[in-house]
Design an enzyme around this catalytic site. Structure first.
Site, PDB file in Angstrom:
ATOM      1  N   GLU A 187       0.818  -1.225   0.000  1.00 31.73           N
ATOM      2  CA  GLU A 187       0.000   0.000   0.000  1.00 31.73           C
ATOM      3  C   GLU A 187       0.847   1.269   0.000  1.00 31.73           C
ATOM      4  O   GLU A 187       0.351   2.344   0.304  1.00 31.73           O
ATOM      5  CB  GLU A 187      -0.926   0.010   1.223  1.00 31.73           C
ATOM      6  N   LYS A 307     -16.041  -1.168   2.517  1.00 28.86           N
ATOM      7  CA  LYS A 307     -15.271  -1.422   1.295  1.00 28.86           C
ATOM      8  C   LYS A 307     -16.257  -1.848   0.214  1.00 28.86           C
ATOM      9  O   LYS A 307     -16.914  -2.888   0.348  1.00 28.86           O
ATOM     10  CB  LYS A 307     -14.274  -2.555   1.532  1.00 28.86           C
TER      11      LYS A 307
HETATM   12  C1  2PG Z   1      -7.665  -3.584   5.401  1.00 28.38           C
HETATM   13  C2  2PG Z   1      -7.407  -3.594   3.910  1.00 28.38           C
HETATM   14  C3  2PG Z   1      -6.989  -2.280   3.310  1.00 28.38           C
HETATM   15  P1  2PG Z   1      -7.059  -5.669   2.398  1.00 28.38           P
HETATM   16  O1  2PG Z   1      -7.455  -4.596   6.079  1.00 28.38           O
HETATM   17  O2  2PG Z   1      -8.191  -2.616   5.935  1.00 28.38           O
HETATM   18  O3  2PG Z   1      -5.938  -1.659   3.927  1.00 28.38           O
HETATM   19  O4  2PG Z   1      -6.593  -4.641   3.544  1.00 28.38           O
HETATM   20  O5  2PG Z   1      -7.445  -4.880   1.229  1.00 28.38           O
HETATM   21  O6  2PG Z   1      -5.845  -6.546   2.169  1.00 28.38           O
HETATM   22  O7  2PG Z   1      -8.207  -6.444   2.954  1.00 28.38           O
HETATM   23 MG    MG Z   2      -8.596  -3.653   7.882  1.00 29.28          MG
END
Ligand code: 2PG
Ligand code: MG
Length: 382
Positions: A187, A307
């Site tokens: 990231e 998300k």
């Molecule tokens: C999180 C995310 C983004 P990932 O855990 O918050 O930073 O990670 O996209 O790998 O689930």
């Molecule tokens: Mg997270």
């Protein structure tokens, strides 16, 4: 807007892995991909990326649909439900559904000559506060000696987005030397061999910013215990440890401090955390309304990560954010560790009027969203 052209293709994300991009007429949108994925996320694809691409490229029933506003995404979901006899359009796969819906919204915006955020809410005026990943460990790191916690976050405190962005960039630059970093992780956060405490300690001297963390506790939870590099903690000890860190380093934001099934553990932590400290659900709630409702009932969280591709449906995302607002749960719209150059996340955060947006700080995939937020701030002010 009438859907005339519909095409889907595979593109590579920031990790070099394949993901989906959907084109509706002249607008394109793509979906990101997580690594520390929650068990309760909507599956990314129905059978496979290949299957979803083939389906979208020959999806005659979607062609000819007329969409004029956000709520018309219901027509898209209904068409999918009918064609595949799904009870829920998300069964099509979170990534293709999100990319398709987002491309539709972009095309509505383009045809109307308005910015994307205005299709969601033309009265939106607030730019969410950015939460920036500055130092990383856990599953996102390629360094064997990395700290167990996944993210060390900067939460800037200025009024405008422009200043907040500046604060985050300066913090990221300054922390490089402090955490003795040479490389960046998935990231764009610094990879370090320092311990959790050492990183937090460096971060407490940051100016005009508060300190946060994504513990991502499910990723080191095994057989009832939290397995660190140098210690193993039981549930109760993990709660005490997190509370000690919150007090000692004045942590403002703590994401996934316990594993993804432990609603009760979250509530006992929240009931003892200092006022104003955000206890954030990510893997716990996995952007699913039923899990949010359970977290509300048990008072497990006071903030929630949202998300888009953990769920898939933008209509459902809106319901989730509204439920959070009604229950005084702060919302954080979030990127994934594997991102594309699509900057729609910025418009979605403004359109949904979330409180925060988690996008990272450095590398072109994260900067795409931050630059768009700066641009939206100018669009709104003028
Ligand atoms: C999180 C995310 C983004 P990932 O855990 O918050 O930073 O990670 O996209 O790998 O689930
Ligand atoms: Mg997270």
């Amino acid at each position: 807007m009438i859907i005339k052209k519909l095409a889907a293709r595979a593109i590579r994300d920031s990790r070099g892995e394949f993901t989906i991009e959907v084109q509706v007429n002249r607008s394109r949108a793509s979906a990101p991909a997580g690594k520390s994925t929650g068990k309760h996320e909507t599956p990314a694809y129905h059978r496979s990326l290949k299957w979803n691409l083939a389906q979208l490229n020959s999806f005659q029933e979607l062609r000819g649909l007329t969409l004029a506003r956000f709520e018309d995404l219901e027509k898209v979901e209904e068409t999918i439900r009918r064609k595949y006899k799904f009870r829920d359009a998300r069964k099509f796969g979170a990534n293709p559904l999100f990319a398709l819906e987002c491309a539709c919204l972009k095309e509505i915006a383009r045809e109307k000559g308005v910015p994307l955020w205005a299709v969601l809410n033309d009265k939106a005026r607030k730019i969410p506060v950015p939460v920036g990943n500055a130092v990383g460990g856990g599953l996102h790191s390629h360094n064997r000696n990395a700290p167990t916690f996944q993210e060390f976050l900067v939460v800037p405190q200025a009024r405008s987005f422009r200043e907040n962005y500046e604060i985050m960039r300066n913090a990221h630059r300054w922390l490089k030397r402090q955490v003795r970093a040479r490389t960046k992780n998935d990231e764009g956060a610094w990879q370090t061999s320092l311990s959790e405490e050492e990183v937090f300690s460096a971060m407490t001297s940051l100016a005009r910013a508060r300190v946060g963390t994504d513990i991502a506790a499910s990723s080191f939870y095994s057989r009832g215990k939290y397995v660190y590099k140098n210690k193993v903690l039981r549930k109760r000890e993990q709660i005490e440890y997190v509370l000690k860190l919150i007090r000692e380093f004045k942590l403002f934001y703590v994401e996934d401090p316990l594993h993804e099934e432990d609603f009760e553990g979250f509530s006992s932590l929240l009931s003892r955390a200092p006022r104003g400290c955000m206890i954030v659900g990510d893997d716990l709630t996995a952007t699913q309304l039923e899990r949010l409702n359970r977290a509300i009932k048990l008072r497990s969280i006071n903030a929630m990560i949202v998300k888009p591709n953990q769920n898939g449906s933008l209509l459902e995302l809106k319901r989730i954010i509204e439920t959070c607002k009604k229950n005084r749960i702060k919302t954080i719209l979030s990127h994934r560790s594997g991102e594309t150059l699509d900057n729609a996340l910025a418009d979605l955060a403004v359109g949904f009027q979330t409180d925060y947006i988690k996008t990272g700080i450095s590398t072109k995939w994260r900067e795409a969203k931050l630059k768009r937020l700066a641009e939206i701030e100018r669009e709104i002010v003028n």
